[in-house]
Scaffold this motif. Structure first.
Motif, mmCIF file in Angstrom:
data_model
loop_
_atom_site.group_PDB
_atom_site.id
_atom_site.type_symbol
_atom_site.label_atom_id
_atom_site.label_comp_id
_atom_site.label_asym_id
_atom_site.label_seq_id
_atom_site.Cartn_x
_atom_site.Cartn_y
_atom_site.Cartn_z
ATOM 1 N N LYS A 64 0.724 -1.252 0.007
ATOM 2 C CA LYS A 64 0.003 -0.026 0.005
ATOM 3 C C LYS A 64 0.925 1.292 -0.091
ATOM 4 C CE LYS A 64 -4.176 -1.754 2.290
ATOM 5 N NZ LYS A 64 -4.996 -1.709 3.434
ATOM 6 N N GLY A 65 0.337 2.040 -1.036
ATOM 7 C CA GLY A 65 1.235 3.611 -0.986
ATOM 8 C C GLY A 65 2.397 3.404 -1.818
ATOM 9 N N ARG A 66 2.559 2.088 -2.378
ATOM 10 C CA ARG A 66 3.916 1.855 -3.183
ATOM 11 C C ARG A 66 3.544 1.482 -4.232
ATOM 12 N NH1 ARG A 66 7.833 -1.666 -2.002
ATOM 13 N NH2 ARG A 66 6.484 -3.217 -1.009
ATOM 14 N N PHE A 67 2.430 0.500 -4.599
ATOM 15 C CA PHE A 67 2.130 -0.002 -5.893
ATOM 16 C C PHE A 67 0.745 0.518 -6.317
ATOM 17 C CE2 PHE A 67 4.445 -4.609 -5.348
ATOM 18 C CZ PHE A 67 5.752 -3.748 -5.175
ATOM 19 N N THR A 68 0.391 0.496 -7.721
ATOM 20 C CA THR A 68 -0.826 1.055 -7.916
ATOM 21 C C THR A 68 -1.112 0.106 -9.093
ATOM 22 O OG1 THR A 68 -0.221 3.360 -7.536
ATOM 23 C CG2 THR A 68 -2.156 2.923 -8.986
ATOM 24 N N ILE A 69 -2.252 -0.484 -9.135
ATOM 25 C CA ILE A 69 -2.933 -1.146 -10.271
ATOM 26 C C ILE A 69 -3.937 -0.179 -10.993
ATOM 27 C CG2 ILE A 69 -4.530 -3.137 -10.769
ATOM 28 C CD1 ILE A 69 -3.527 -4.462 -8.166
ATOM 29 N N SER A 70 -3.924 -0.298 -12.050
ATOM 30 C CA SER A 70 -4.828 0.530 -13.315
ATOM 31 C C SER A 70 -5.086 -0.742 -14.318
ATOM 32 C CB SER A 70 -3.970 1.697 -13.765
ATOM 33 O OG SER A 70 -3.122 1.489 -14.198
ATOM 34 N N ARG A 71 -6.228 -0.245 -15.048
ATOM 35 C CA ARG A 71 -6.482 -0.925 -16.089
ATOM 36 C C ARG A 71 -6.962 -0.187 -17.394
ATOM 37 N NH1 ARG A 71 -10.762 -4.819 -14.287
ATOM 38 N NH2 ARG A 71 -10.912 -5.619 -16.394
ATOM 39 N N ASP A 72 -6.832 -0.576 -18.668
ATOM 40 C CA ASP A 72 -7.007 0.047 -19.780
ATOM 41 C C ASP A 72 -7.938 -0.917 -20.398
ATOM 42 O OD1 ASP A 72 -7.507 1.000 -22.371
ATOM 43 O OD2 ASP A 72 -5.652 2.254 -22.274
ATOM 44 N N ASN A 73 -9.404 -1.102 -20.492
ATOM 45 C CA ASN A 73 -10.289 -1.871 -20.993
ATOM 46 C C ASN A 73 -10.444 -1.744 -22.434
ATOM 47 O OD1 ASN A 73 -10.971 -3.051 -18.599
ATOM 48 N ND2 ASN A 73 -12.862 -1.677 -18.326
ATOM 49 N N LEU A 74 -9.957 -0.806 -23.312
ATOM 50 C CA LEU A 74 -9.671 -0.606 -24.648
ATOM 51 C C LEU A 74 -8.695 -1.458 -25.086
ATOM 52 C CD1 LEU A 74 -10.833 3.039 -25.039
ATOM 53 C CD2 LEU A 74 -12.320 0.995 -25.503
ATOM 54 N N LYS A 75 -7.615 -1.493 -24.332
ATOM 55 C CA LYS A 75 -6.316 -2.218 -24.581
ATOM 56 C C LYS A 75 -6.425 -3.587 -24.178
ATOM 57 C CE LYS A 75 -3.368 2.144 -25.245
ATOM 58 N NZ LYS A 75 -1.940 2.647 -24.897
ATOM 59 N N ASN A 76 -7.355 -3.945 -23.364
ATOM 60 C CA ASN A 76 -7.252 -5.159 -22.770
ATOM 61 C C ASN A 76 -6.123 -5.479 -21.795
ATOM 62 O OD1 ASN A 76 -9.765 -5.680 -23.725
ATOM 63 N ND2 ASN A 76 -9.242 -7.610 -24.809
ATOM 64 N N THR A 77 -5.770 -4.541 -21.042
ATOM 65 C CA THR A 77 -4.491 -4.681 -20.320
ATOM 66 C C THR A 77 -4.682 -4.055 -18.940
ATOM 67 O OG1 THR A 77 -3.040 -4.125 -22.566
ATOM 68 C CG2 THR A 77 -2.015 -3.942 -20.335
ATOM 69 N N VAL A 78 -3.843 -4.755 -18.040
ATOM 70 C CA VAL A 78 -4.023 -4.387 -16.559
ATOM 71 C C VAL A 78 -2.295 -4.102 -16.258
ATOM 72 C CG1 VAL A 78 -3.992 -6.402 -15.638
ATOM 73 C CG2 VAL A 78 -4.795 -4.724 -14.180
ATOM 74 N N TYR A 79 -2.337 -2.975 -15.346
ATOM 75 C CA TYR A 79 -0.823 -2.490 -15.108
ATOM 76 C C TYR A 79 -0.672 -2.524 -13.683
ATOM 77 C CZ TYR A 79 -1.343 -0.548 -19.634
ATOM 78 O OH TYR A 79 -1.637 -0.053 -21.015
ATOM 79 N N LEU A 80 0.771 -2.821 -13.384
ATOM 80 C CA LEU A 80 0.703 -2.874 -11.800
ATOM 81 C C LEU A 80 2.242 -1.978 -11.847
ATOM 82 C CD1 LEU A 80 0.749 -3.739 -8.872
ATOM 83 C CD2 LEU A 80 2.278 -5.443 -9.561
ATOM 84 N N GLN A 81 1.950 -0.574 -11.449
ATOM 85 C CA GLN A 81 2.967 0.487 -11.150
ATOM 86 C C GLN A 81 3.670 0.127 -9.899
ATOM 87 O OE1 GLN A 81 4.316 2.686 -13.229
ATOM 88 N NE2 GLN A 81 6.079 2.738 -11.594
ATOM 89 N N MET A 82 4.891 -0.241 -9.779
ATOM 90 C CA MET A 82 5.533 -0.427 -8.552
ATOM 91 C C MET A 82 6.648 0.411 -8.267
ATOM 92 S SD MET A 82 5.857 -4.660 -8.819
ATOM 93 C CE MET A 82 7.105 -4.544 -10.272
ATOM 94 N N ASN A 83 6.509 1.338 -7.023
ATOM 95 C CA ASN A 83 7.589 2.263 -6.769
ATOM 96 C C ASN A 83 8.221 2.022 -5.529
ATOM 97 O OD1 ASN A 83 6.752 3.764 -9.052
ATOM 98 N ND2 ASN A 83 5.131 5.064 -7.886
#
Length: 120
Positions: A64-83
């Protein structure tokens, strides 16, 4: 649904990486997407998930506070940003898709995993 995770690599502690999970198949936008990881010699653990609607997210306490999940349904892709990565984040990271209700521990489809190594 087929899932393909990518973006892993070697990074120094304190650095960042962004993992991607590309999905093929129908109805990607209706699945809850989760990220999991498995460190060497340890059991697989839940990292976080994102809903299919309004991008609701939930994370395990250690990220929590370091990782962020997002998604782009148009690209059928989910992301995991890890800081602010730490050596203890070293693991193989997997994405998964679930057609069940929010809060589920049951995932229907899994990607093949991508290795993240954080050096101290």
């Amino acid at each position: 649904v087929q899932l393909q995770a990518s973006g892993g690599g070697l990074v120094q502690a304190g650095g960042s990486l962004r993992l991607s999970c590309a999905a093929s198949g129908r109805a990607f936008s209706t699945y809850i997407m989760g990220w999991f990881r498995q460190a060497p010699g340890k059991e697989r653990e839940f990292v976080g998930r994102i809903s299919w609607y309004r991008d609701r997210t939930y994370y395990t306490d250690s990220v929590k506070g370091r990782f962020t999940i997002s998604r782009d349904n148009l690209k059928n892709t989910v992301y995991l940003q890890m800081n602010s990565l730490k050596p203890e984040d070293t693991a193989v990271y997997y994405c998964a898709a679930s057609s069940r209700a929010w809060g589920t521990d049951d995932y229907d489809y899994w990607g093949q995993g991508t290795l993240v190594t954080v050096s101290s």
